[in-house]
Design a protein around this motif. Structure first.
Motif, mmCIF file in Angstrom:
data_model
loop_
_atom_site.group_PDB
_atom_site.id
_atom_site.type_symbol
_atom_site.label_atom_id
_atom_site.label_comp_id
_atom_site.label_asym_id
_atom_site.label_seq_id
_atom_site.Cartn_x
_atom_site.Cartn_y
_atom_site.Cartn_z
ATOM 1 N N ALA A 130 65.227 38.353 10.025
ATOM 2 C CA ALA A 130 64.727 37.480 8.706
ATOM 3 C C ALA A 130 63.287 38.372 9.072
ATOM 4 C CB ALA A 130 65.355 36.004 9.134
ATOM 5 N N ARG A 131 62.940 38.554 10.252
ATOM 6 C CA ARG A 131 61.148 39.217 9.815
ATOM 7 C C ARG A 131 61.423 40.367 9.269
ATOM 8 N NH1 ARG A 131 57.703 36.226 13.321
ATOM 9 N NH2 ARG A 131 58.302 33.818 13.737
ATOM 10 N N SER B 23 64.083 42.254 7.418
ATOM 11 C CA SER B 23 64.540 42.512 6.197
ATOM 12 C C SER B 23 63.859 41.366 5.196
ATOM 13 C CB SER B 23 66.277 41.428 6.930
ATOM 14 O OG SER B 23 65.716 40.198 6.603
ATOM 15 N N ALA B 24 63.198 40.804 6.226
ATOM 16 C CA ALA B 24 61.916 40.173 4.969
ATOM 17 C C ALA B 24 60.789 41.305 4.043
ATOM 18 C CB ALA B 24 60.965 39.062 5.176
ATOM 19 N N GLY B 25 60.992 42.026 5.239
ATOM 20 C CA GLY B 25 59.914 43.746 4.313
ATOM 21 C C GLY B 25 61.156 44.908 4.010
ATOM 22 N N CYS B 26 62.221 44.556 4.285
ATOM 23 C CA CYS B 26 62.790 45.961 4.206
ATOM 24 C C CYS B 26 64.430 44.996 3.498
ATOM 25 C CB CYS B 26 62.746 46.374 5.662
ATOM 26 S SG CYS B 26 63.571 48.096 5.248
ATOM 27 N N PRO B 27 64.180 44.715 2.442
ATOM 28 C CA PRO B 27 65.424 44.075 1.716
ATOM 29 C C PRO B 27 67.337 44.912 2.069
ATOM 30 C CG PRO B 27 64.314 44.667 0.213
ATOM 31 C CD PRO B 27 63.600 45.086 1.495
ATOM 32 N N ALA C 266 70.610 41.411 2.329
ATOM 33 C CA ALA C 266 69.201 39.996 2.907
ATOM 34 C C ALA C 266 69.139 39.097 2.489
ATOM 35 C CB ALA C 266 68.167 40.405 2.366
ATOM 36 N N ALA C 267 70.270 38.605 1.889
ATOM 37 C CA ALA C 267 70.713 36.700 2.136
ATOM 38 C C ALA C 267 71.488 36.138 2.760
ATOM 39 C CB ALA C 267 71.245 36.411 0.417
ATOM 40 N N ALA D 86 69.215 35.559 5.766
ATOM 41 C CA ALA D 86 68.646 33.835 5.373
ATOM 42 C C ALA D 86 70.168 32.795 5.848
ATOM 43 C CB ALA D 86 68.115 34.358 3.906
#
Length: 104
Positions: free
Chosen positions: A29-30, A32-36, A87-88, A91
């Motif tokens: 999660a961390r 992929s938040a900056g790399c979708p 990325a979803a 999440a």
């Protein structure tokens, strides 16, 4: 490695259970938040039920149970790299209470 090359990394292969309190869900999660466009493959030597806890790994989330053969790893990595990044998905599988130190 992530700080220097994160934009060049296409796939994260992470164990669900890691030392230090962070889980594979939190790491994915961390990052992929900056790399979708980051694709994620989860693995664990524990059973799917124990590793995921109360989290259900749904369609689109790749999980490779240890031990696995090289051929299995190659096939799932190829499939994940060929699929669109989502990325979803990360999440949706990460427990809300899952936390840990930021990756370095």
């Amino acid at each position: 490695v992530w700080q220097a090359h994160g934009v060049d990394i296409d796939l994260l292969l992470t164990d669900l259970v890691m030392p230090g309190g962070m889980t594979g869900f939190a790491l994915a999660a961390r990052l992929s938040a900056g790399c979708p466009n980051l694709r994620v493959l989860f693995t664990s030597g524990y059973s799917r039920e124990l590793s995921a806890g109360d989290v259900s790994l749904e369609a689109g989330v790749d999980f490779l149970e240890k031990p696995y053969r090289v051929e299995q790893l190659v096939a799932i990595v190829r499939r994940r790299l060929d699929a669109p990044a989502d990325a979803a998905v990360v999440a949706r599988v990460m427990p809300a209470a899952d936390a840990g130190p930021a990756p370095s």
